[in-house]
Design a protein around this motif. Structure first.
Motif, PDB file in Angstrom:
ATOM      1  N   SER A  77       0.866  -1.068  -0.062  1.00 26.39           N
ATOM      2  CA  SER A  77       0.096  -0.116  -0.184  1.00 26.39           C
ATOM      3  C   SER A  77       1.019   1.200   0.110  1.00 26.39           C
ATOM      4  CB  SER A  77      -1.114   0.136   1.201  1.00 26.39           C
ATOM      5  OG  SER A  77      -1.986   0.968   0.879  1.00 26.39           O
ATOM      6  N   ALA A 137      -0.706  15.542   1.152  1.00 23.76           N
ATOM      7  CA  ALA A 137      -0.639  14.291   1.210  1.00 23.76           C
ATOM      8  C   ALA A 137      -1.806  13.602   0.753  1.00 23.76           C
ATOM      9  CB  ALA A 137      -0.624  13.881   2.965  1.00 23.76           C
ATOM     10  N   GLY A 138      -1.739  12.262   0.697  1.00 27.14           N
ATOM     11  CA  GLY A 138      -3.052  11.592   0.144  1.00 27.14           C
ATOM     12  C   GLY A 138      -4.264  11.826   0.914  1.00 27.14           C
ATOM     13  N   ALA A 139      -4.146  11.589   2.313  1.00 27.06           N
ATOM     14  CA  ALA A 139      -5.310  12.014   3.213  1.00 27.06           C
ATOM     15  C   ALA A 139      -5.957  13.278   3.123  1.00 27.06           C
ATOM     16  CB  ALA A 139      -4.979  11.524   4.585  1.00 27.06           C
ATOM     17  N   GLU A 142      -7.761  13.335  -0.105  1.00 22.82           N
ATOM     18  CA  GLU A 142      -9.020  12.832   0.073  1.00 22.82           C
ATOM     19  C   GLU A 142      -9.821  14.068   0.522  1.00 22.82           C
ATOM     20  OE1 GLU A 142      -8.593   9.436   2.613  1.00 22.82           O
ATOM     21  OE2 GLU A 142      -7.159   8.681   1.188  1.00 22.82           O
ATOM     22  N   HIS A 171      -8.638   1.999   2.493  1.00 23.52           N
ATOM     23  CA  HIS A 171      -7.824   2.417   3.196  1.00 23.52           C
ATOM     24  C   HIS A 171      -8.297   3.210   4.420  1.00 23.52           C
ATOM     25  CE1 HIS A 171      -3.875   4.626   4.219  1.00 23.52           C
ATOM     26  NE2 HIS A 171      -3.615   3.438   3.716  1.00 23.52           N
ATOM     27  N   THR A 173      -7.434   5.977   5.468  1.00 24.90           N
ATOM     28  CA  THR A 173      -7.855   7.382   5.474  1.00 24.90           C
ATOM     29  C   THR A 173      -9.095   7.828   4.890  1.00 24.90           C
ATOM     30  OG1 THR A 173      -6.369   7.163   3.545  1.00 24.90           O
ATOM     31  CG2 THR A 173      -5.496   7.940   5.530  1.00 24.90           C
ATOM     32  N   ASN A 174      -9.778   6.689   4.283  1.00 22.23           N
ATOM     33  CA  ASN A 174     -10.998   7.286   3.496  1.00 22.23           C
ATOM     34  C   ASN A 174     -12.128   7.551   4.438  1.00 22.23           C
ATOM     35  OD1 ASN A 174     -10.810   5.309   0.351  1.00 22.23           O
ATOM     36  ND2 ASN A 174      -9.410   6.525   1.109  1.00 22.23           N
ATOM     37  N   THR A 215     -11.271   2.772  -4.475  1.00 28.69           N
ATOM     38  CA  THR A 215      -9.858   2.502  -4.866  1.00 28.69           C
ATOM     39  C   THR A 215      -9.585   1.508  -5.963  1.00 28.69           C
ATOM     40  OG1 THR A 215      -9.329   2.937  -2.618  1.00 28.69           O
ATOM     41  CG2 THR A 215      -7.358   2.011  -3.668  1.00 28.69           C
ATOM     42  N   ASP A 244      -9.561   6.907  -4.991  1.00 27.55           N
ATOM     43  CA  ASP A 244      -8.505   7.090  -4.215  1.00 27.55           C
ATOM     44  C   ASP A 244      -7.188   6.557  -5.061  1.00 27.55           C
ATOM     45  OD1 ASP A 244      -6.184   6.419  -2.748  1.00 27.55           O
ATOM     46  OD2 ASP A 244      -7.386   5.737  -0.769  1.00 27.55           O
ATOM     47  N   ALA A 246      -4.008   6.415  -4.805  1.00 25.98           N
ATOM     48  CA  ALA A 246      -2.823   6.134  -4.088  1.00 25.98           C
ATOM     49  C   ALA A 246      -2.417   4.897  -4.633  1.00 25.98           C
ATOM     50  CB  ALA A 246      -3.000   5.763  -2.592  1.00 25.98           C
ATOM     51  N   ASN A 247      -3.129   4.190  -5.227  1.00 24.99           N
ATOM     52  CA  ASN A 247      -2.817   2.985  -6.022  1.00 24.99           C
ATOM     53  C   ASN A 247      -2.718   3.119  -7.474  1.00 24.99           C
ATOM     54  OD1 ASN A 247      -2.771   1.331  -3.417  1.00 24.99           O
ATOM     55  ND2 ASN A 247      -4.701   0.182  -3.699  1.00 24.99           N
ATOM     56  N   ASN A 268      -0.845  10.107  -5.123  1.00 20.13           N
ATOM     57  CA  ASN A 268      -0.035  10.310  -4.163  1.00 20.13           C
ATOM     58  C   ASN A 268       1.470  10.400  -4.917  1.00 20.13           C
ATOM     59  OD1 ASN A 268      -2.064   9.485  -2.586  1.00 20.13           O
ATOM     60  ND2 ASN A 268      -0.287   8.724  -1.002  1.00 20.13           N
ATOM     61  N   HIS A 270       4.405  11.092  -3.636  1.00 17.62           N
ATOM     62  CA  HIS A 270       5.155  10.358  -3.033  1.00 17.62           C
ATOM     63  C   HIS A 270       5.158   8.802  -2.948  1.00 17.62           C
ATOM     64  CE1 HIS A 270       1.794  11.715  -0.516  1.00 17.62           C
ATOM     65  NE2 HIS A 270       1.925  10.551   0.279  1.00 17.62           N
ATOM     66  N   LYS A 271       4.253   8.340  -3.599  1.00 16.86           N
ATOM     67  CA  LYS A 271       4.129   6.930  -4.074  1.00 16.86           C
ATOM     68  C   LYS A 271       4.296   6.669  -5.461  1.00 16.86           C
ATOM     69  CE  LYS A 271       0.906   5.750  -0.472  1.00 16.86           C
ATOM     70  NZ  LYS A 271      -0.362   5.404  -0.048  1.00 16.86           N
TER      71      LYS A 271
END
Ligand SMILES: *Cc1c(COP(=O)(O)O)cnc(C)c1O
Length: 492
Positions: A77, A137-139, A142, A171, A173-174, A215, A244, A246-247, A268, A270-271
């Motif tokens: 993740s 950030a991701g969160a 969101e 995740h 954070t959702n 996601t 989302d 992030a994936n 993200n 950073h991912k």
């Protein structure tokens, strides 16, 4: 190098009166007196140490750390891919680092152009109309995206949409972001195949639904094939689809959330776009929207005029500021550098290789670890602990747990995978190798995981008591979080 004498806090090695520098006497008159009420009452309690002690302190701290640059980091993740060093060089260019955020636009055209180009590139990759790069950030993305959705409903005078649908595989954070946004969470279940159960989704749809967060691939690494149908259902009831992203890594350049019917999403950087992360930041979670929602994005946004100049502007019905200035600008430089160095030809390659690597590990380990959902995964997959014949039967109170396996991996010099997430299984062990790793690294990890399974079978105690070779072994996790030592001792 994990000797106890080098593991003390710098405050613990402080010796009163010791210094690491000397300065000539100050020949200048004292500055105008600082008003008494603004002065500190006691001198700051800084550590008093010599230069060599400071040097050892930081060097040893860095040696106690583990990062992508130290070893394999298959933390599901989190997409712990390699952070190319050229990104760092570009972000360190003085033309960027010496800018002042309040500088006149006319003097920062290059920096704003870079910002604009990242907005545009992400929009193209996502199949959406506009992006904001402001979220940290991701969160945070969101939350920003959900605020866009709320602004959209408010702008139509539709105040009754107070609920958001979140699948049980989401995740954490959702639901957290939705709650921060003041929305009520409606959970939908997953099918035994690990994808959203469309029938239970139908049952919760209504005119109080603001939208749905999804996601894809989901947190099990499984591609949700019924998105077009799900998007139609949610749109028909007046809600918006939140992705989302992030994936996004496995989908890069292969398919686009905008084409699947998503209205709002975050990425993200950073991912997926190779900027370093872990330890809380700095990160970046840009948010994209489809045509018709651009006016709600936060400010500032960068636009390009007909004469080719770039400007900071405020979208017409902007939800306001969610960060300072141009946000985590250094992260954007790194992501832009990654985009340019990969280019149109190689961006799709990253996603495909991440999928290949994950499937390779999964197939070679599934005789040792319980694979609850068979079939092709995307960039990551989840085991449900060791197979029963290797001591993983969780009905047996003495079974070898996922925590035991993760701890034993530390002895072999690997960062542990994500454990006990997602919550769908008892002993989740979530592995995401990313595209960065060589086949030799993957093979060595696979052999270690097989070796650990054999150890679990022949000597379970070895695993129950692991790790054996780290400075800290089994901390009380809850206590470490609630009662961590992060700050200076109290001033008395
Ligand atoms: C990492 C992640 C997030 C949150 O991103 P942060 O930058 O850590 O806030 C959200 N959703 C998924 C699926 C993730 O993997």
């Amino acid at each position: 190098m994990n000797k106890t004498c080098y593991n003390k806090l710098i405050f613990e090695v402080s010796q009163s009166g010791r210094t690491g520098y000397s300065l000539p006497d100050n020949p200048w008159p004292a500055p105008a007196a600082i008003p008494q009420e603004l002065r500190r009452e006691k001198a700051p309690q800084l550590p008093e140490v010599d230069e060599l002690t400071v040097c050892r302190h930081y060097t040893n701290m860095s040696n106690n750390n583990f990062g992508v640059d130290t070893g394999f980091y298959p933390l599901g993740s989190c997409t712990m891919k390699y952070n190319p060093k050229i990104n760092e060089e570009m972000a360190a260019l003085p033309g960027f680092t010496r800018l002042h955020p309040a500088q006149d636009e006319a003097t920062t055209q290059g920096a704003i152009e870079l910002y604009y180009n990242v907005q545009q590139s992400l929009a193209e990759i996502a199949g959406l109309s506009e992006f904001t790069l402001n979220p940290y950030a991701g969160a945070h993305g969101e939350l920003t995206g959900l605020m866009v959705i709320r602004s959209y409903h408010q702008s139509r005078g539709d105040a009754k949409r107070t609920k958001i649908i979140v699948p049980d595989s989401a995740h954490g954070t959702n639901p957290a972001s939705a709650a921060v946004c003041g929305l009520q969470i409606v959970e939908v279940k997953s099918t035994p195949e690990g994808t959203v159960d469309v029938d239970s989704l139908r049952a919760v749809l209504g005119d109080d639904i603001a939208g749905m967060m999804m996601t894809n691939p989901n947190t099990l690494g499984i591609f949700e094939t019924r998105i077009p149908e799900i998007a139609r259902l949610v749109h028909d009831c007046g809600g918006l689809m939140y992705y989302d992203g992030a994936n996004l890594n496995p989908m890069l350049g292969v398919c686009r959330p905008g084409d699947m019917g998503f209205d709002v999403m975050h990425i993200n950087l950073h991912k997926t776009f190779s900027t370093p992360h872990g330890g809380g930041g700095p990160g970046s979670g840009p948010v994209g929207v489809r045509a018709g929602l651009e006016q709600f994005l936060p400010k500032p946004h960068v636009s390009r005029s007909a004469d080719g100049t770039f400007h900071l502007d405020t979208p017409a019905e902007s939800l306001g500021s969610i960060s300072s200035f141009l946000s985590n600008y250094g992260i954007l430089i790194r992501a832009y550098c990654y985009l340019l160095s990969m280019g149109r030809e190689y961006i799709p390659m990253a996603g495909k290789l991440s999928v290949l690597n994950a499937n390779y590990i999964k197939e070679r380990l599934k005789d040792f670890y319980q694979l609850p959902i068979e079939g092709l995964c995307k960039h990551e997959f989840v085991f449900d602990g060791l197979r029963p014949e290797y001591g993983g039967d969780h009905h047996d109170p003495a079974h070898v747990t996922t925590l035991d396996v993760a701890k034993r991996l530390l002895d072999y010099g690997y960062h542990a995978p994500t454990i006990y997430f997602p919550l769908l299984f008892h002993e989740s062990l979530m592995i995401e190798p990313t595209e960065s790793e060589t086949k030799e690294t993957l093979d060595a990890f696979i052999e270690t995981m097989q070796q650990i399974a054999r150890e679990a079978q022949s000597n379970p105690e070895l695993l129950h008591t692991a790790p054996h070779d780290t400075p800290i072994r089994r901390p009380d996790d809850v206590r470490a979080v609630k009662d961590g030592i992060f700050k200076m001792p109290a001033i008395d």
